[in-house]
Structures are given as C-alpha cells and as structure tokens.
Design a protein around this motif. Structure first.
Motif, PDB file in Angstrom:
ATOM      1  N   SER A  25      18.709  71.287  17.164  1.00 39.83           N
ATOM      2  CA  SER A  25      19.575  72.437  16.894  1.00 39.83           C
ATOM      3  C   SER A  25      20.959  72.167  17.450  1.00 39.83           C
ATOM      4  O   SER A  25      21.120  71.367  18.378  1.00 39.83           O
ATOM      5  CB  SER A  25      18.972  73.672  17.577  1.00 39.83           C
ATOM      6  N   LYS A  26      21.950  72.870  16.885  1.00 38.44           N
ATOM      7  CA  LYS A  26      23.310  72.737  17.443  1.00 38.44           C
ATOM      8  C   LYS A  26      23.367  73.331  18.841  1.00 38.44           C
ATOM      9  O   LYS A  26      24.222  72.972  19.647  1.00 38.44           O
ATOM     10  CB  LYS A  26      24.346  73.390  16.518  1.00 38.44           C
ATOM     11  N   HIS A  27      22.470  74.262  19.150  1.00 40.64           N
ATOM     12  CA  HIS A  27      22.396  74.812  20.509  1.00 40.64           C
ATOM     13  C   HIS A  27      21.527  73.883  21.350  1.00 40.64           C
ATOM     14  O   HIS A  27      20.304  73.871  21.210  1.00 40.64           O
ATOM     15  CB  HIS A  27      21.782  76.214  20.514  1.00 40.64           C
ATOM     16  N   GLN A  28      22.158  73.082  22.192  1.00 39.14           N
ATOM     17  CA  GLN A  28      21.446  72.078  22.983  1.00 39.14           C
ATOM     18  C   GLN A  28      20.310  72.690  23.801  1.00 39.14           C
ATOM     19  O   GLN A  28      19.253  72.112  23.959  1.00 39.14           O
ATOM     20  CB  GLN A  28      22.458  71.369  23.905  1.00 39.14           C
ATOM     21  N   LYS A  32      14.849  71.057  20.304  1.00 41.13           N
ATOM     22  CA  LYS A  32      13.616  70.312  20.595  1.00 41.13           C
ATOM     23  C   LYS A  32      12.797  70.868  21.770  1.00 41.13           C
ATOM     24  O   LYS A  32      11.973  70.160  22.348  1.00 41.13           O
ATOM     25  CB  LYS A  32      13.914  68.826  20.801  1.00 41.13           C
ATOM     26  N   LYS A  33      13.028  72.130  22.115  1.00 38.78           N
ATOM     27  CA  LYS A  33      12.244  72.761  23.179  1.00 38.78           C
ATOM     28  C   LYS A  33      10.911  73.257  22.616  1.00 38.78           C
ATOM     29  O   LYS A  33      10.816  73.612  21.433  1.00 38.78           O
ATOM     30  CB  LYS A  33      12.991  73.958  23.760  1.00 38.78           C
ATOM     31  N   HIS A 100       8.241  73.522  12.657  1.00 36.63           N
ATOM     32  CA  HIS A 100       8.299  72.835  13.950  1.00 36.63           C
ATOM     33  C   HIS A 100       8.034  71.340  13.764  1.00 36.63           C
ATOM     34  O   HIS A 100       7.492  70.920  12.749  1.00 36.63           O
ATOM     35  CB  HIS A 100       7.294  73.472  14.911  1.00 36.63           C
ATOM     36  N   ILE A 101       8.424  70.560  14.782  1.00 36.38           N
ATOM     37  CA  ILE A 101       8.312  69.105  14.640  1.00 36.38           C
ATOM     38  C   ILE A 101       7.077  68.529  15.337  1.00 36.38           C
ATOM     39  O   ILE A 101       6.709  67.395  15.086  1.00 36.38           O
ATOM     40  CB  ILE A 101       9.597  68.368  15.104  1.00 36.38           C
ATOM     41  N   SER A 102       6.441  69.319  16.217  1.00 38.22           N
ATOM     42  CA  SER A 102       5.169  68.865  16.768  1.00 38.22           C
ATOM     43  C   SER A 102       4.408  70.031  17.366  1.00 38.22           C
ATOM     44  O   SER A 102       4.974  71.111  17.574  1.00 38.22           O
ATOM     45  CB  SER A 102       5.355  67.762  17.808  1.00 38.22           C
ATOM     46  N   GLN A 103       3.131  69.809  17.622  1.00 40.23           N
ATOM     47  CA  GLN A 103       2.281  70.851  18.191  1.00 40.23           C
ATOM     48  C   GLN A 103       1.385  70.244  19.258  1.00 40.23           C
ATOM     49  O   GLN A 103       1.034  69.056  19.197  1.00 40.23           O
ATOM     50  CB  GLN A 103       1.406  71.472  17.103  1.00 40.23           C
TER      51      GLN A 103
END
Ligand SMILES: Nc1nc2c([nH]c(=O)n2[C@@H]2O[C@H](COP(=O)(O)OP(=O)(O)OP(=O)(O)O)[C@@H](O)[C@H]2O)c(=O)[nH]1
Length: 131
Positions: A25-28, A32-33, A100-103
């Motif tokens: 995301s553009k919000h660091q 990826k949290k 989402h990118i992982s679970q």
C-alpha cells in the motif's frame, strides 16, 4: 482527519485463528501488515451485515458470527479508525484469498509471530492473555 468505521472477523477453526496479510500500500504503516479480514461499514448497513458482506467478498466464506470481542480506536498518520472485532467460527479452512497476499492459521499464543497492523495489537494482546 478522516474517520472510518471498520468491522473485522476473528475467525476460529477449532483453536486456530485466521490471520491475513494486506497487499502493498502507499501507506507504509499498513502495507503488507497482517490483519483480521473485514472492511468498512457502509451507510445503511449494520456491523454484522458489513462483516458478512466483507467476508464473502474477500474470502468467499460465511462464518458463524458469535459476538463482539473488542472495539479499538486507533489513529494512523492519515486517518482514524474505529474497529470492531467479532468472534466468528468456521467448520472448514476452505477459503479463496481474493484481496490478501497470504494467510496463516495460528493459535492465540502464536499470534505475536506476525507483523500486525497497529490497530490490531489490542485484539492480539487480549487473545493472547485469554488462551
Ligand atoms: N479489515 C481490516 N482493516 C483493518 C484492520 N486493522 C486496520 O488497521 N485496518 C484498517 O482499516 C481499513 C479498512 O479498510 P479496507 O480497505 O479493509 O476496507 P474495504 O474493504 O471496505 O475497503 P475499500 O475502500 O477498498 O472497499 C484499512 O485502512 C485498514 O488498514 C483489520 O484488522 N482488518
């Protein structure tokens, strides 16, 4: 500052909880949290309706939503979030990760292995203290 109201599912399969990772995301500070799946409550929608809709959209699941666990208020650099975490249950781990990118499925005592969104920390701490 913008304020948003968010619902999130603390989804149990037996003694494990579903943790999902946000995309870049553009919000660091949220990039990826890990978080509990959910999203914003739309006007005209109850919190439960919003959670059912988001879980179907994001994961293609219909969990049993049990009860409100904790409401957290957190101020990020760009916006303020009020997040309601609901205890939910599923009877299978089957899901489709659409956003989402992982679970990960983790036991309460394992949750601190992940890099959580700051707003989620009070929920993670409460889950860890109760197991
Ligand atoms: N769903 C969810 N959002 C969280 C959590 N913790 C947390 O800080 N948030 C923040 O709350 C906001 C929720 O927005 P979202 O992007 O998931 O909601 P949405 O699906 O309705 O977004 P959209 O505007 O793209 O349709 C995000 O800024 C997110 O970073 C969490 O555990 N679950």
């Amino acid at each position: 500052m913008k304020s948003i109201e968010v619902v999130a599912g603390i989804i149990f399969f037996k003694n494990q909880i579903l943790c999902v990772q946000r995309p870049e995301s553009k919000h660091q500070y949220i990039s990826k949290k890990f978080e509990f799946p959910g999203g914003k409550v739309e006007p005209e929608e109850t919190k439960i309706e919003a959670l059912q809709r988001e879980l179907l959209e994001e994961l293609n699941i219909i969990p049993a939503i049990k009860s409100l666990y904790l409401t957290v208020e957190h101020t990020y650099p760009d916006f303020k979030v009020t997040m309601h975490g609901f205890l939910c249950e599923v009877d299978s781990k089957a899901l489709s990760l659409r956003e989402h990118i992982s679970q990960e499925w983790l036991k309460p005592e394992e949750l601190n292995q992940l890099d959580w969104a700051a707003a989620d920390i009070p929920i993670v701490q409460k889950l860890q203290s109760n197991h």
